[in-house]
Design a protein around this motif. Structure first.
Motif, mmCIF file in Angstrom:
data_model
loop_
_atom_site.group_PDB
_atom_site.id
_atom_site.type_symbol
_atom_site.label_atom_id
_atom_site.label_comp_id
_atom_site.label_asym_id
_atom_site.label_seq_id
_atom_site.Cartn_x
_atom_site.Cartn_y
_atom_site.Cartn_z
ATOM 1 N N LEU A 1 -41.512 -62.414 38.433
ATOM 2 C CA LEU A 1 -40.503 -62.748 39.712
ATOM 3 C C LEU A 1 -40.663 -61.866 40.867
ATOM 4 O O LEU A 1 -40.205 -62.315 41.744
ATOM 5 C CB LEU A 1 -39.244 -62.672 38.803
ATOM 6 N N HIS A 2 -41.345 -60.671 40.820
ATOM 7 C CA HIS A 2 -41.340 -60.094 42.008
ATOM 8 C C HIS A 2 -42.716 -59.798 42.407
ATOM 9 O O HIS A 2 -43.099 -58.983 43.159
ATOM 10 C CB HIS A 2 -40.786 -58.423 41.661
ATOM 11 N N VAL B 1 -44.982 -65.370 43.753
ATOM 12 C CA VAL B 1 -43.669 -65.863 43.319
ATOM 13 C C VAL B 1 -42.746 -65.667 44.659
ATOM 14 O O VAL B 1 -42.064 -66.639 45.148
ATOM 15 C CB VAL B 1 -43.173 -65.233 42.171
ATOM 16 N N ARG B 2 -42.534 -64.501 45.132
ATOM 17 C CA ARG B 2 -41.561 -64.122 46.212
ATOM 18 C C ARG B 2 -42.179 -64.925 47.518
ATOM 19 O O ARG B 2 -41.152 -65.756 48.426
ATOM 20 C CB ARG B 2 -41.634 -62.850 46.721
ATOM 21 N N LYS B 3 -43.294 -65.309 47.901
ATOM 22 C CA LYS B 3 -43.781 -66.203 48.837
ATOM 23 C C LYS B 3 -43.292 -67.719 48.815
ATOM 24 O O LYS B 3 -42.838 -68.253 49.811
ATOM 25 C CB LYS B 3 -45.199 -66.088 49.007
ATOM 26 N N MET B 4 -43.520 -68.036 47.552
ATOM 27 C CA MET B 4 -43.448 -69.369 47.192
ATOM 28 C C MET B 4 -41.864 -69.700 47.201
ATOM 29 O O MET B 4 -41.394 -70.765 47.815
ATOM 30 C CB MET B 4 -43.877 -69.866 45.657
ATOM 31 N N ARG B 5 -40.963 -68.895 47.021
ATOM 32 C CA ARG B 5 -39.650 -69.061 46.916
ATOM 33 C C ARG B 5 -39.032 -68.746 48.257
ATOM 34 O O ARG B 5 -37.997 -69.553 48.663
ATOM 35 C CB ARG B 5 -38.901 -68.035 45.960
ATOM 36 N N TYR B 6 -39.669 -68.178 49.172
ATOM 37 C CA TYR B 6 -39.103 -67.898 50.446
ATOM 38 C C TYR B 6 -39.632 -69.066 51.314
ATOM 39 O O TYR B 6 -38.662 -69.837 51.849
ATOM 40 C CB TYR B 6 -40.032 -66.932 51.057
ATOM 41 N N ASN C 1 -39.756 -72.292 49.968
ATOM 42 C CA ASN C 1 -38.636 -73.201 49.535
ATOM 43 C C ASN C 1 -37.451 -73.118 50.155
ATOM 44 O O ASN C 1 -36.749 -74.197 50.324
ATOM 45 C CB ASN C 1 -38.639 -73.060 48.048
ATOM 46 N N GLU C 2 -37.002 -71.974 50.276
ATOM 47 C CA GLU C 2 -35.755 -71.772 51.082
ATOM 48 C C GLU C 2 -35.861 -72.376 52.531
ATOM 49 O O GLU C 2 -34.845 -72.929 53.030
ATOM 50 C CB GLU C 2 -35.383 -70.140 51.242
ATOM 51 N N HIS D 1 -44.290 -62.612 54.569
ATOM 52 C CA HIS D 1 -43.167 -63.509 55.037
ATOM 53 C C HIS D 1 -43.229 -64.156 56.579
ATOM 54 O O HIS D 1 -42.107 -64.267 56.832
ATOM 55 C CB HIS D 1 -41.872 -63.037 54.413
#
Length: 341
Positions: free
Chosen positions: A19-20, A24-29, A31-32, A102
């Motif tokens: 999760l960190h 993963v952080r890049k894909m979630r950012y 998506n936001e 990011h």
């Protein structure tokens, strides 16, 4: 009990790392940004921009290399002011990715603005995408292809197919909405198979009349509605060259922006050597023929349009390494040379 604690600890550590992770952080950012218009609008003030003019990307030539400039938000604002455009023009951009740190990346088409001014300001030139994909660095080709495809999709989906009313894109460009009907449109790709046919000792390559002189490549065709990949391959090979596929296997996939946004699904197919007589029955093909291993190896060494014969024709050459057809041909050579004598 200790074993249970260890298992729980390993599971927790795995989830924490996953999760960190940077990915993963890049894909979630991303998506936001796609889902939150205000967040994406804010990101446009600190992101970088890939510029297009009528769907042709901006390139900069440095020596013999072609670079794809990423224009900062501040530089973008300066250029728009030079062209007497407002900052609102930036909202026509589409989100195409972000860096590991990011920093969001956007693509923006300025096709209605003075091309020469933009090229002069950024010391570059807008280049046809077909040429650009084969002269830029390998890591830049997929970015340009996906950016152009997304820009093209928005340009061709400005009206609702049901109501005829205008559609509106969200800030990131991940969708368009018809507010009259409530229909949401998402960018789509058309599935296309590309298949390298072999009879065991030779591989089959073909060319279309529109191809550059001397270029041969693998067979390809769009999937029909209701077909799976296997059915498409068998049908295309039968239709185009009159051969029946005995077996096939998957190789890889690649996004390809021509003629529109396509997902190229690359496979190998085997036909019987005893039934390998080619019979072309397709207006799309100018020629199809078998190539032996030695001829393929020599062809892979040639640069496009580099080997003229006495009659003015060119010796066969194949798509460059950025194209998935090249990968299929290279894999076939490897399979042949690795086979036991």
């Amino acid at each position: 009990m200790a074993a249970i604690y260890q298992a729980v600890y390993r599971r927790a550590s795995f989830l924490f790392c996953r999760l960190h992770s940077t990915y993963v952080r890049k894909m979630r950012y991303l998506n936001e940004l796609k889902e939150d218009d205000s967040l994406c609008r804010q990101a446009q003030t600190s992101g970088t921009f890939y510029l297009f003019h009528n769907l042709s990307p901006l390139l900069q030539q440095v020596g013999k290399k072609y670079l794809v400039p990423q224009v900062s938000a501040a530089e973008m604002k300066r250029i728009l002011e030079k062209l007497k455009e407002t900052e609102q023009r930036i909202e026509k951009s589409v989100l195409i990715g972000c860096s590991d740190e990011h920093v969001p990346h956007f693509a923006l088409d300025l096709g209605d603005l003075e091309k020469s001014v933009i090229e002069s300001e950024l010391k570059g030139s807008f280049t046809d995408l077909r040429k650009a994909l084969f002269v830029v660095d390998e890591k830049d080709s997929p970015v340009l292809a996906s950016a152009q495809s997304l820009l093209q999709w928005h340009d061709s989906h400005q009206y609702c197919s049901k109501t005829g009313q205008p559609t509106q894109k969200n800030i990131s460009g991940s969708k368009r909405v018809c507010h009259a009907s409530g229909i949401i449109y998402y960018p789509q790709m058309s599935p296309v198979v590309i298949v390298l046919v072999s009879d065991g000792s030779r591989c089959l390559l073909a060319r279309q009349p529109s191809f550059p002189q001397g270029m041969y490549t693998a067979l390809s065709g769009f999937c029909d509605v209701g077909e799976n990949v296997e059915e498409t391959i068998r049908r295309e090979v039968a239709e185009e060259v009159g051969l029946e596929v005995e077996s096939l296997w998957y190789s890889a996939s690649q996004h390809w922006p021509f003629p529109s946004s396509c997902l190229m699904i690359a496979c190998h197919a085997l036909v019987r050597a005893q039934q390998a007589e080619i019979s072309i029955n397709s207006p799309e093909l100018e020629e199809a023929r078998w190539f032996g291993l030695e001829e393929i190896v020599e062809g892979l060494k040639r640069q496009p349009r580099s080997s003229k014969q006495d009659d003015g024709s060119l010796l066969p050459w194949f798509p460059p390494k950025q194209a998935i057809a090249h990968q299929l041909i290279h894999e076939w050579v490897k399979q042949q040379t690795c086979q036991p004598a």
